[in-house]
Design a protein around this motif. Sequence first.
Motif, PDB file in Angstrom:
ATOM      1  N   ASN A 292       0.850  -1.181   0.000  1.00 34.66           N
ATOM      2  CA  ASN A 292       0.000   0.000   0.000  1.00 34.66           C
ATOM      3  C   ASN A 292       0.894   1.243   0.000  1.00 34.66           C
ATOM      4  OD1 ASN A 292      -2.726  -1.176   0.239  1.00 34.66           O
ATOM      5  ND2 ASN A 292      -1.947  -1.961   2.198  1.00 34.66           N
ATOM      6  N   GLU A 293       0.499   2.233  -0.786  1.00 30.60           N
ATOM      7  CA  GLU A 293       1.329   3.426  -0.942  1.00 30.60           C
ATOM      8  C   GLU A 293       1.509   4.137   0.399  1.00 30.60           C
ATOM      9  OE1 GLU A 293       1.579   7.406  -3.821  1.00 30.60           O
ATOM     10  OE2 GLU A 293      -0.045   5.950  -4.044  1.00 30.60           O
ATOM     11  N   ASN A 294       2.769   4.449   0.711  1.00 29.28           N
ATOM     12  CA  ASN A 294       3.148   5.159   1.934  1.00 29.28           C
ATOM     13  C   ASN A 294       2.696   4.420   3.196  1.00 29.28           C
ATOM     14  OD1 ASN A 294       4.466   7.399   0.656  1.00 29.28           O
ATOM     15  ND2 ASN A 294       2.441   8.243   0.165  1.00 29.28           N
ATOM     16  N   GLN A 295       2.568   3.075   3.093  1.00 31.78           N
ATOM     17  CA  GLN A 295       2.184   2.272   4.252  1.00 31.78           C
ATOM     18  C   GLN A 295       3.108   1.053   4.328  1.00 31.78           C
ATOM     19  OE1 GLN A 295      -1.987   1.295   4.399  1.00 31.78           O
ATOM     20  NE2 GLN A 295      -2.627   3.360   3.788  1.00 31.78           N
ATOM     21  N   SER A 296       3.149   0.461   5.486  1.00 32.08           N
ATOM     22  CA  SER A 296       3.975  -0.731   5.691  1.00 32.08           C
ATOM     23  C   SER A 296       3.155  -2.013   5.634  1.00 32.08           C
ATOM     24  CB  SER A 296       4.705  -0.637   7.037  1.00 32.08           C
ATOM     25  OG  SER A 296       3.761  -0.529   8.086  1.00 32.08           O
ATOM     26  N   THR A 297       1.981  -1.943   5.072  1.00 26.13           N
ATOM     27  CA  THR A 297       1.113  -3.112   4.906  1.00 26.13           C
ATOM     28  C   THR A 297       1.027  -3.464   3.427  1.00 26.13           C
ATOM     29  OG1 THR A 297      -0.859  -1.713   4.790  1.00 26.13           O
ATOM     30  CG2 THR A 297      -0.234  -2.556   6.955  1.00 26.13           C
ATOM     31  N   VAL A 298       0.674  -4.705   3.148  1.00 27.33           N
ATOM     32  CA  VAL A 298       0.609  -5.178   1.763  1.00 27.33           C
ATOM     33  C   VAL A 298      -0.815  -5.573   1.402  1.00 27.33           C
ATOM     34  CG1 VAL A 298       2.989  -5.994   1.769  1.00 27.33           C
ATOM     35  CG2 VAL A 298       1.145  -7.539   2.443  1.00 27.33           C
ATOM     36  N   LYS A 299      -1.081  -5.526   0.076  1.00 28.95           N
ATOM     37  CA  LYS A 299      -2.373  -5.994  -0.432  1.00 28.95           C
ATOM     38  C   LYS A 299      -2.316  -7.485  -0.763  1.00 28.95           C
ATOM     39  CE  LYS A 299      -3.605  -1.516  -2.457  1.00 28.95           C
ATOM     40  NZ  LYS A 299      -3.946  -0.786  -3.688  1.00 28.95           N
ATOM     41  N   THR A 300      -1.213  -7.886  -1.359  1.00 26.50           N
ATOM     42  CA  THR A 300      -0.987  -9.308  -1.648  1.00 26.50           C
ATOM     43  C   THR A 300       0.444  -9.652  -1.281  1.00 26.50           C
ATOM     44  OG1 THR A 300      -0.273  -8.911  -3.934  1.00 26.50           O
ATOM     45  CG2 THR A 300      -2.636  -9.256  -3.563  1.00 26.50           C
ATOM     46  N   TYR A 331     -15.558 -26.803  -7.261  1.00 30.21           N
ATOM     47  CA  TYR A 331     -15.038 -26.642  -5.901  1.00 30.21           C
ATOM     48  C   TYR A 331     -13.995 -25.531  -5.915  1.00 30.21           C
ATOM     49  CZ  TYR A 331     -12.346 -27.466  -1.662  1.00 30.21           C
ATOM     50  OH  TYR A 331     -11.681 -27.307  -0.469  1.00 30.21           O
ATOM     51  N   LYS A 332     -14.102 -24.626  -4.962  1.00 24.06           N
ATOM     52  CA  LYS A 332     -13.199 -23.481  -4.875  1.00 24.06           C
ATOM     53  C   LYS A 332     -12.510 -23.472  -3.515  1.00 24.06           C
ATOM     54  CE  LYS A 332     -13.212 -18.397  -4.825  1.00 24.06           C
ATOM     55  NZ  LYS A 332     -14.057 -17.189  -4.959  1.00 24.06           N
ATOM     56  N   LEU A 333     -11.177 -23.281  -3.540  1.00 24.89           N
ATOM     57  CA  LEU A 333     -10.393 -23.190  -2.315  1.00 24.89           C
ATOM     58  C   LEU A 333      -9.543 -21.929  -2.395  1.00 24.89           C
ATOM     59  CD1 LEU A 333      -9.249 -24.433   0.339  1.00 24.89           C
ATOM     60  CD2 LEU A 333      -7.495 -25.509  -1.095  1.00 24.89           C
ATOM     61  N   VAL A 334      -9.635 -21.073  -1.362  1.00 19.35           N
ATOM     62  CA  VAL A 334      -8.825 -19.858  -1.276  1.00 19.35           C
ATOM     63  C   VAL A 334      -8.011 -19.939   0.013  1.00 19.35           C
ATOM     64  CG1 VAL A 334      -8.817 -17.348  -1.244  1.00 19.35           C
ATOM     65  CG2 VAL A 334     -10.607 -18.566  -2.507  1.00 19.35           C
ATOM     66  N   TYR A 335      -6.689 -19.677  -0.130  1.00 22.88           N
ATOM     67  CA  TYR A 335      -5.791 -19.802   1.026  1.00 22.88           C
ATOM     68  C   TYR A 335      -4.925 -18.552   1.123  1.00 22.88           C
ATOM     69  CZ  TYR A 335      -1.827 -21.401   3.832  1.00 22.88           C
ATOM     70  OH  TYR A 335      -0.845 -21.505   4.786  1.00 22.88           O
ATOM     71  N   ALA A 336      -4.724 -18.063   2.365  1.00 21.24           N
ATOM     72  CA  ALA A 336      -3.855 -16.919   2.623  1.00 21.24           C
ATOM     73  C   ALA A 336      -2.716 -17.374   3.530  1.00 21.24           C
ATOM     74  CB  ALA A 336      -4.636 -15.783   3.272  1.00 21.24           C
ATOM     75  N   ASN A 348      -5.345  -8.037   4.576  1.00 18.84           N
ATOM     76  CA  ASN A 348      -6.779  -8.045   4.829  1.00 18.84           C
ATOM     77  C   ASN A 348      -7.395  -9.203   4.045  1.00 18.84           C
ATOM     78  OD1 ASN A 348      -9.414  -7.527   5.461  1.00 18.84           O
ATOM     79  ND2 ASN A 348      -9.536  -5.569   4.360  1.00 18.84           N
ATOM     80  N   VAL A 349      -7.586 -10.346   4.675  1.00 19.49           N
ATOM     81  CA  VAL A 349      -8.058 -11.543   3.980  1.00 19.49           C
ATOM     82  C   VAL A 349      -9.511 -11.428   3.561  1.00 19.49           C
ATOM     83  CG1 VAL A 349      -6.376 -13.044   5.114  1.00 19.49           C
ATOM     84  CG2 VAL A 349      -8.616 -12.654   6.177  1.00 19.49           C
ATOM     85  N   THR A 350     -10.255 -10.502   4.129  1.00 22.95           N
ATOM     86  CA  THR A 350     -11.660 -10.367   3.725  1.00 22.95           C
ATOM     87  C   THR A 350     -11.783  -9.890   2.285  1.00 22.95           C
ATOM     88  OG1 THR A 350     -11.714  -8.111   4.612  1.00 22.95           O
ATOM     89  CG2 THR A 350     -12.368  -9.904   6.085  1.00 22.95           C
TER      90      THR A 350
END
Length: 450
Positions: A292-300, A331-336, A348-350
């Motif tokens: 994320n711009e100017n942040q220490s968090t990531v989107k992916t 069948y769908k599987l999503v993993y973080a 943000n996994v939501t």
Amino acid sequence: MFSRPAQCLIYLGLLCLMFVSPVCAGDTIFVLSDTYAGVERDTFKLHQQQSAADNDKLLLQLVEQQSRAIFVRDSLQQDSVLADLRVRDSLLQATLANIQEQLAMTRDSISHIEQSFKQYQRDTAKTIAVTQVVEVDSLQYEIDSISEELARVVHVNKAVIEKSIFKDIDADLADIARSLREQRTHWYKEANLMAQFTQNYISPNWYKGGQSNFAVLNIARGEISYRKDRITWENTGEWRVGLTTTPGDTLRKYNVTDDMFRLYSKFGYQLVPKLFAVVSADFNTTLWNVWNENQSTVKTAFFTPMKFYVNIGLDYRPVKDLSIYLAPATYKLVYAYFGDGDSIHNVNVTNYGIEAGKQILSDFGSMLRVEWKWRPVREFGLGTDFYLYTNYKTVEIDWEINGEFYINRFLSIRLMLHPRFDSAYIAEGDIKPKIQFKELLSVGFSHKFR
């Protein structure tokens, strides 16, 4: 006096007596030669006679007697020689008969051999003729197959080549070679490498202001497919990463704008013309941090999110390069890998449909996928991949459109349009889900391996 024949005999006798010794008077004994005309030793005693006439008479008798003995002996020898000759003649006749019999047998054997050889020649000629016919038929079939193959190749490539904007002999030969390989094998292989970039420089004193930037997009895509009779098996792999400078980000100079690693496999069996029963699997994930711009968090981040789909359905192919795939059982599987509790990434996994505090989403639903490729000329190609998934509560739509214009075999211009909608994702500041959109225009290196 004696007659002339008698005189001759007397003279002959006298000549014989010349070889007789010794001669005695009174009791004198006249001995004839040891051998006379081949006669064995014989002795005649001549008694002294009173007159010469008696001696001549006796001599004549002696000569007559010896002549008769000689004749008898020669007759016996002649009979013996004749008997021996008759025996030898019999033996020779028997030997000749044996030789003639063997000769007849040899002639029969030669005749049999000649007949066998003639039959062998006839059989060999028939075999050679049949073999030649088979070889000629096989060669003719191969020639016809090659002719048909060339005709198909020329027909396939002629339509593309005639519509080409630029004439490129090397590209034409490459297309023909690829078509020939496709005709001879049930496997189809293709790989595409792209390294494209955009660059913009603005000096600090530019009157309108602005900031310089630089962007790079790398794409590697490969396909291996198998097609035979009613069976199709398609496998694709793609890795895509894009980097760009971030003039507005004070924490970092570069950031990832595009990140995807994907593996896709689809196995189909033809039920009726243009309709296939299909089982497919789709795996895609991210490998880099998108900050994320100017942040220490990531989107992916690495394997966040990771999505895996398994589908069973029907694939309808009305025309070439168009696939409409409907899978009512999906069948769908999503993993973080990094969840909300990660202090560094704080993903943000939501945003991916996963409930807060969890790392996995397991879901069932239905899927629709439409894939289409269109290449009106060799220098231009258009491809689209439309994807829709629903669990009958939420809907996820992903539509990617790629247009490529090939300047030559190594340079291309690429335009990507990527609209997307996810009813489970609500962006910050929004109150409801909205359509997302991404566009990228790039120029650079591009080359296909076939």
